[in-house]
Design a protein around this motif. Sequence first.
Motif: not given
Length: 74
Positions: A38-41, A54-57, A65-71
């Motif tokens: 699932p995702g959110e803005f 996209a929100i990871h587990v 948009t840019c595929n940046t991963e945020t911890e």
Amino acid sequence: MKLRFPSVIRPRGRHRAVPAPVDMTPLADLLAAGEAEPGEFRYCPEELRSTYHAIHVNGGRRCFTCNTETEAGQ
């Protein structure tokens, strides 16, 4: 004298196809099985604006948009 160009056809929007109804069952099945996220803005540090993520587990996010991963927790 005003010139007319009959070969130029401007779109009027009246001849668009009617969109087909969307069946959300496949998406619901993928979300339930854990194969889709699932995702959110959220704010993206690379885009410097709010974008869909996209929100990871584990709580991390990935910008669509840019595929940046945020911890998680940032």
